[in-house]
Design a protein around this motif. Structure first.
Motif, PDB file in Angstrom:
ATOM      1  N   PRO A 202       0.807  -1.219   0.000  1.00 62.09           N
ATOM      2  CA  PRO A 202       0.000   0.000   0.000  1.00 62.09           C
ATOM      3  C   PRO A 202       0.845   1.276   0.000  1.00 62.09           C
ATOM      4  N   ASP A 203       1.979   1.270   0.688  1.00 62.90           N
ATOM      5  CA  ASP A 203       2.875   2.432   0.679  1.00 62.90           C
ATOM      6  C   ASP A 203       3.504   2.623  -0.705  1.00 62.90           C
ATOM      7  N   LEU A 204       3.939   1.535  -1.311  1.00 65.08           N
ATOM      8  CA  LEU A 204       4.560   1.604  -2.630  1.00 65.08           C
ATOM      9  C   LEU A 204       3.569   2.133  -3.657  1.00 65.08           C
ATOM     10  N   ALA A 205       2.347   1.630  -3.625  1.00 64.00           N
ATOM     11  CA  ALA A 205       1.337   2.072  -4.584  1.00 64.00           C
ATOM     12  C   ALA A 205       0.975   3.542  -4.383  1.00 64.00           C
ATOM     13  N   GLU A 206       0.859   3.958  -3.131  1.00 68.38           N
ATOM     14  CA  GLU A 206       0.567   5.368  -2.857  1.00 68.38           C
ATOM     15  C   GLU A 206       1.701   6.257  -3.350  1.00 68.38           C
ATOM     16  N   THR A 207       2.927   5.793  -3.192  1.00 63.53           N
ATOM     17  CA  THR A 207       4.080   6.547  -3.695  1.00 63.53           C
ATOM     18  C   THR A 207       3.990   6.719  -5.203  1.00 63.53           C
ATOM     19  N   MET A 208       3.653   5.672  -5.912  1.00 64.53           N
ATOM     20  CA  MET A 208       3.515   5.744  -7.362  1.00 64.53           C
ATOM     21  C   MET A 208       2.439   6.749  -7.769  1.00 64.53           C
ATOM     22  N   ALA A 209       1.305   6.699  -7.080  1.00 62.86           N
ATOM     23  CA  ALA A 209       0.220   7.625  -7.403  1.00 62.86           C
ATOM     24  C   ALA A 209       0.639   9.074  -7.153  1.00 62.86           C
ATOM     25  N   ARG A 210       1.384   9.317  -6.080  1.00 62.96           N
ATOM     26  CA  ARG A 210       1.845  10.675  -5.799  1.00 62.96           C
ATOM     27  C   ARG A 210       2.842  11.158  -6.847  1.00 62.96           C
ATOM     28  N   LEU A 211       3.697  10.272  -7.311  1.00 62.53           N
ATOM     29  CA  LEU A 211       4.631  10.649  -8.379  1.00 62.53           C
ATOM     30  C   LEU A 211       3.862  11.055  -9.630  1.00 62.53           C
ATOM     31  N   LEU A 212       2.815  10.315  -9.952  1.00 63.93           N
ATOM     32  CA  LEU A 212       2.027  10.614 -11.145  1.00 63.93           C
ATOM     33  C   LEU A 212       1.244  11.913 -10.994  1.00 63.93           C
ATOM     34  N   ASP A 213       0.950  12.299  -9.761  1.00 68.28           N
ATOM     35  CA  ASP A 213       0.308  13.602  -9.540  1.00 68.28           C
ATOM     36  C   ASP A 213       1.223  14.743  -9.963  1.00 68.28           C
ATOM     37  N   HIS A 214       2.513  14.459 -10.063  1.00 66.94           N
ATOM     38  CA  HIS A 214       3.498  15.461 -10.483  1.00 66.94           C
ATOM     39  C   HIS A 214       4.130  15.056 -11.812  1.00 66.94           C
ATOM     40  N   ALA A 215       3.307  14.539 -12.712  1.00 62.39           N
ATOM     41  CA  ALA A 215       3.816  14.042 -13.984  1.00 62.39           C
ATOM     42  C   ALA A 215       4.530  15.124 -14.784  1.00 62.39           C
ATOM     43  N   ASP A 216       4.140  16.381 -14.578  1.00 60.38           N
ATOM     44  CA  ASP A 216       4.781  17.469 -15.327  1.00 60.38           C
ATOM     45  C   ASP A 216       6.243  17.654 -14.925  1.00 60.38           C
ATOM     46  N   ARG A 217       6.639  17.096 -13.796  1.00 62.77           N
ATOM     47  CA  ARG A 217       8.025  17.206 -13.331  1.00 62.77           C
ATOM     48  C   ARG A 217       8.859  15.961 -13.663  1.00 62.77           C
ATOM     49  N   LEU A 218       8.227  14.954 -14.245  1.00 59.81           N
ATOM     50  CA  LEU A 218       8.920  13.710 -14.541  1.00 59.81           C
ATOM     51  C   LEU A 218       9.598  13.784 -15.905  1.00 59.81           C
ATOM     52  N   ALA A 219      10.786  13.207 -15.986  1.00 53.16           N
ATOM     53  CA  ALA A 219      11.476  13.111 -17.268  1.00 53.16           C
ATOM     54  C   ALA A 219      10.794  12.050 -18.131  1.00 53.16           C
ATOM     55  N   ALA A 220      11.151  12.009 -19.416  1.00 51.67           N
ATOM     56  CA  ALA A 220      10.569  11.014 -20.316  1.00 51.67           C
ATOM     57  C   ALA A 220      10.884   9.599 -19.846  1.00 51.67           C
ATOM     58  N   PHE A 221      12.064   9.415 -19.262  1.00 46.05           N
ATOM     59  CA  PHE A 221      12.424   8.129 -18.670  1.00 46.05           C
ATOM     60  C   PHE A 221      12.900   8.403 -17.256  1.00 46.05           C
ATOM     61  N   GLU A 222      12.076   8.029 -16.279  1.00 44.88           N
ATOM     62  CA  GLU A 222      12.337   8.382 -14.890  1.00 44.88           C
ATOM     63  C   GLU A 222      12.369   7.129 -14.033  1.00 44.88           C
ATOM     64  N   VAL A 223      13.365   7.048 -13.165  1.00 44.16           N
ATOM     65  CA  VAL A 223      13.515   5.897 -12.273  1.00 44.16           C
ATOM     66  C   VAL A 223      13.676   6.389 -10.839  1.00 44.16           C
ATOM     67  N   PHE A 224      12.946   5.772  -9.918  1.00 50.20           N
ATOM     68  CA  PHE A 224      13.068   6.071  -8.494  1.00 50.20           C
ATOM     69  C   PHE A 224      13.244   4.769  -7.724  1.00 50.20           C
ATOM     70  N   HIS A 225      13.977   4.859  -6.618  1.00 52.83           N
ATOM     71  CA  HIS A 225      14.081   3.737  -5.691  1.00 52.83           C
ATOM     72  C   HIS A 225      13.232   4.030  -4.462  1.00 52.83           C
ATOM     73  N   PHE A 226      12.438   3.039  -4.085  1.00 49.88           N
ATOM     74  CA  PHE A 226      11.577   3.109  -2.907  1.00 49.88           C
ATOM     75  C   PHE A 226      12.258   2.349  -1.777  1.00 49.88           C
ATOM     76  N   GLY A 227      12.640   3.083  -0.724  1.00 43.73           N
ATOM     77  CA  GLY A 227      13.413   2.461   0.349  1.00 43.73           C
ATOM     78  C   GLY A 227      12.631   1.467   1.171  1.00 43.73           C
ATOM     79  N   GLY A 228      11.394   1.794   1.503  1.00 38.90           N
ATOM     80  CA  GLY A 228      10.568   0.895   2.304  1.00 38.90           C
ATOM     81  C   GLY A 228      11.117   0.678   3.694  1.00 38.90           C
ATOM     82  N   HIS A 229      10.961  -0.533   4.207  1.00 36.92           N
ATOM     83  CA  HIS A 229      11.439  -0.896   5.542  1.00 36.92           C
ATOM     84  C   HIS A 229      12.753  -1.665   5.408  1.00 36.92           C
ATOM     85  N   MET A 230      13.827  -1.107   5.959  1.00 35.22           N
ATOM     86  CA  MET A 230      15.120  -1.778   5.963  1.00 35.22           C
ATOM     87  C   MET A 230      15.238  -2.556   7.268  1.00 35.22           C
TER      88      MET A 230
END
Length: 334
Positions: A202-230
């Motif tokens: 649920p955290d990972l999916a919410e993160t993805m949705a929030r990134l898409l809310d800022h699609a105008d700031r995303l590059a054509a090819f964008e990669v992010f790492h989700f740290g989660g629980h270490m």
């Protein structure tokens, strides 16, 4: 695109763990969601089920008409037929996205990386995997990068091992605890003294949705790492003990010796043995880029995440209430 315009997403793999959670998160963020499925599905608010097969290009193209986003969460369960299914499916998604000018969202994994990149892995780390599945993942991303220069922008969010209330096939529900039964013991797959990255879906999916809310700031090819629980060895088990109220719950190491010994005869053991290196070395996903972009990355407290996961797996007395923690738990790969 303004917030008043309709945003339509096609989710491929919505009956699986991350696909289902992504669909739920997108709905919360105002998207209209379609989902491609090979079999009839029970009605679910906010999702239009479209019959079709991710292996059939025409089916994907038909389902994708008019969409702005394709979530590619298709994943053959149990690693079955990866070599024959994974690349044709991503090719079908890419072809449909090019026609529609849609962005592709891929939930990524750490399979892309070999031991030379450990322990702290950022988005620019070299990808030189020695495993078959890792090489397939690298090829998927290579094809996606090419597509991003041909009218289909791409967002990849890589994460560690999944767990959650509806996570489908995953280490938590198949190794750490036994699904569908009260918890009598906990198994730790990683080597003692090592940190390992876990991603609460649920955290990972919410993160993805929030990134898409800022699609105008995303590059054509964008990669992010989700740290989660270490989590170091014993921390997941300690959380299960707290959540179940069993402070003396037995904690065991995963029987890798048995998996390796039986791997020539049992296909799934062979697949597991190939990825053993991910549990024998410290693995931490560097999420500083994500933190800088979003500012506030969702992270459910570990005990709350574990409690929801155990309820979803049928391991606690009280089942997960309808709608809690994301989509319902059904078979992976729809």
């Amino acid at each position: 695109m303004t917030t008043t315009e309709q945003r339509i997403a096609l989710v491929i793999g919505a009956t699986g763990g991350i696909g289902g959670e992504a669909a739920s998160a997108l709905i919360r963020h105002g998207w209209t969601v379609r989902a491609l499925t090979r079999r009839a599905q029970p009605g679910r608010a906010g999702i239009e089920w479209i019959e079709g097969d991710a292996m059939v290009a025409a089916d994907v193209a038909r389902a994708a008409r008019g969409v702005q986003l394709i979530v590619h969460a298709a994943n053959p369960p149990g690693y079955k037929n990866w070599g024959k299914l994974v690349l044709p499916m991503i090719d079908n998604t890419i072809a449909a996205a090019k026609v529609e000018g849609a962005r592709i969202l891929l939930p990524g994994t750490v399979y892309n990386f070999g031991l030379e990149t450990f322990p702290l892995i950022d988005e620019t780390a070299p990808q030189a995997p020695t495993t078959r599945k890792g090489k397939i993942r690298v090829e998927m991303e290579r094809r996606l990068k090419a597509a991003s220069a041909q009218g289909a922008p791409v967002l990849i969010v890589r994460a560690g091992d999944f767990f959650g209330p509806h996570a489908g096939n995953n280490w938590f529900g198949q190794a750490v605890v036994k699904s569908g039964a009260p918890v009598k013991s906990v198994t730790e797959p990683s080597a003692k003294g090592l940190a390992h990255a876990w991603a609460y879906l649920p955290d990972l999916a919410e993160t993805m949705a929030r990134l898409l809310d800022h699609a105008d700031r995303l590059a054509a090819f964008e990669v992010f790492h989700f740290g989660g629980h270490m989590l170091a060895w014993g921390e997941m088990a300690a959380s299960v003990r707290r959540v179940t109220g069993q402070p003396k719950l037995p904690v065991m190491s995963f029987p890798w010796w048995l998996v390796v010994a039986l791997s020539p005869m049992v296909r799934i053991f062979g697949e597991m043995a190939e990825m053993r290196y991910l549990w024998r070395a410290p693995l931490v996903l560097d999420d500083r880029k994500l933190q800088a972009f979003l500012g506030d990355v969702p992270q459910t407290p570990l005990d709350s995440a574990v409690a929801a996961s155990l309820r979803g797996l049928g391991c606690l007395d009280h089942p997960l209430p309808a709608g809690e923690g994301g989509t319902r738990r059904v078979a992976v790969g729809g």
